[in-house]
Design a protein around this motif. Structure first.
Motif, PDB file in Angstrom:
ATOM      1  N   HIS A   3      -2.756 -10.079   5.065  1.00 40.86           N
ATOM      2  CA  HIS A   3      -1.589  -9.248   5.364  1.00 40.86           C
ATOM      3  C   HIS A   3      -0.318 -10.074   5.217  1.00 40.86           C
ATOM      4  O   HIS A   3      -0.318 -11.292   5.409  1.00 40.86           O
ATOM      5  N   ARG A   4       0.747  -9.403   4.887  1.00 42.41           N
ATOM      6  CA  ARG A   4       2.009 -10.087   4.606  1.00 42.41           C
ATOM      7  C   ARG A   4       2.512 -10.854   5.821  1.00 42.41           C
ATOM      8  O   ARG A   4       3.011 -11.955   5.712  1.00 42.41           O
ATOM      9  N   TYR A 249      -8.751  -9.500  11.357  1.00 43.71           N
ATOM     10  CA  TYR A 249      -7.874  -8.423  10.898  1.00 43.71           C
ATOM     11  C   TYR A 249      -7.780  -8.358   9.381  1.00 43.71           C
ATOM     12  O   TYR A 249      -7.265  -7.380   8.833  1.00 43.71           O
ATOM     13  N   GLU A 250      -8.334  -9.368   8.716  1.00 39.18           N
ATOM     14  CA  GLU A 250      -8.410  -9.319   7.267  1.00 39.18           C
ATOM     15  C   GLU A 250      -9.460  -8.323   6.800  1.00 39.18           C
ATOM     16  O   GLU A 250      -9.512  -7.972   5.611  1.00 39.18           O
ATOM     17  N   GLU A 253      -7.544  -2.820   5.864  1.00 38.54           N
ATOM     18  CA  GLU A 253      -6.456  -2.618   4.920  1.00 38.54           C
ATOM     19  C   GLU A 253      -5.135  -2.580   5.693  1.00 38.54           C
ATOM     20  O   GLU A 253      -5.108  -2.320   6.901  1.00 38.54           O
ATOM     21  N   THR A 254      -4.045  -2.825   4.992  1.00 38.45           N
ATOM     22  CA  THR A 254      -2.737  -2.838   5.646  1.00 38.45           C
ATOM     23  C   THR A 254      -2.455  -1.524   6.361  1.00 38.45           C
ATOM     24  O   THR A 254      -1.960  -1.513   7.497  1.00 38.45           O
TER      25      THR A 254
END
Length: 282
Positions: A3-4, A249-250, A253-254
């Motif tokens: 995630h960004r 959390y990876e 999906e975002t």
């Protein structure tokens, strides 16, 4: 996926209240008492260490990390004369689920909670287990189907996953378990740190030795407060803990992660409001 923005700290804020019902609600204590435990700490060590099985006190001491020498041995393996690890874990889960149902009331039957439980379960089972003793022990257990139990189990797994990483961060900085309590107390604004609830019961001479060791390393000043080096050390520990807690959390999906955060915010707010008003917190 990556995630960004780092998300572990925000997810900790949202999932920790779910796990903390074990400590601020009467139902988990009642469930452990029903097994035959006459005091809180027998129930605590039985319930939390249950996924490890009937291991020696030395193993529980190593996995939990932040208890003084001999504290675990007062309870383990004695607790297994009263019940089995399987029954202890089931009672802990049952008590926490009852607490969540009481506090969250009508929200527990909603599609939103079921969706949050599913997403959190995906995250909680999506990280590698290598080097994560407590997390791996919980991963070996079946994930409950019932949504509230599923939510609690997932939050508990994520808490222990983060805890395993926190221990790794402490070891890297050569901060022992009781020293970690001192740093946490000061970070919370508690002074003297020896008055912190998790360590105030320990012998004064032992606590003085711990404090002296931190002063010798220039982590505390003569008054028992953080030096610049001590504050920097605490900061590195927290940053590394957050970094090591990202992996679960990876698995999301975002968009799924954003949805999960939105679903958990009212849950965490309700639990936080009840917990912050409870005399049993801490």
């Amino acid at each position: 996926m990556n995630h960004r923005e780092p998300v572990a700290r925000r997810m900790f804020e949202l999932t920790e209240p779910i796990s903390l019902v074990n400590f601020f609600s009467p139902e988990p204590n009642d469930a452990m008492a029903a097994l035959g435990f006459a005091n809180y700490w027998d129930g605590y060590f039985a319930g939390r260490s249950a996924p490890l099985g009937r291991v020696p006190a030395e193993v529980v001491h190593a996995a939990f990390y932040n208890f003084a020498d001999g504290e675990v041995a007062r309870h383990v393996p004695k607790v297994w004369d009263t019940t089995t690890p399987e029954a202890a874990h089931a009672a802990r889960e049952r008590g926490c689920v009852e607490a969540l149902r009481r506090i969250l009331a009508g929200a527990v039957e909603t599609p939103e909670l079921a969706r949050a439980a599913d997403l959190l379960a995906t995250a909680s089972t999506g990280a590698p287990t290598e080097g994560r003793v407590m997390y791996a022990a919980l991963r070996a257990l079946p994930v409950p189907e019932e949504p509230v139990a599923r939510l609690w189990h997932a939050a508990n797994m994520l808490r222990e996953h983060r805890g395993d990483g926190h221990i790794a961060a402490l070891v890297t900085e050569r901060i022992g378990g009781i020293e970690a309590h001192v740093l946490s107390a000061l970070d919370l604004g508690i002074h003297p740190a020896e008055s912190f609830g998790r360590i105030h019961h320990l012998p004064a001479a032992y606590l003085a030795e711990v404090m002296a060791g931190l002063r010798d390393r220039d982590l505390l000043d003569a008054a028992g407060r953080f030096t610049d080096a001590g504050r920097a050390t605490k900061g590195r520990i927290e940053e590394r803990t957050d970094a090591l807690a990202e992996a679960p959390y990876e698995a999301l999906e975002t968009a799924e992660l954003a949805e999960l955060i939105s679903l958990l915010e009212p849950v965490a707010a309700r639990l936080g409001a009840v917990g912050s008003n409870s005399e049993e917190v801490g």
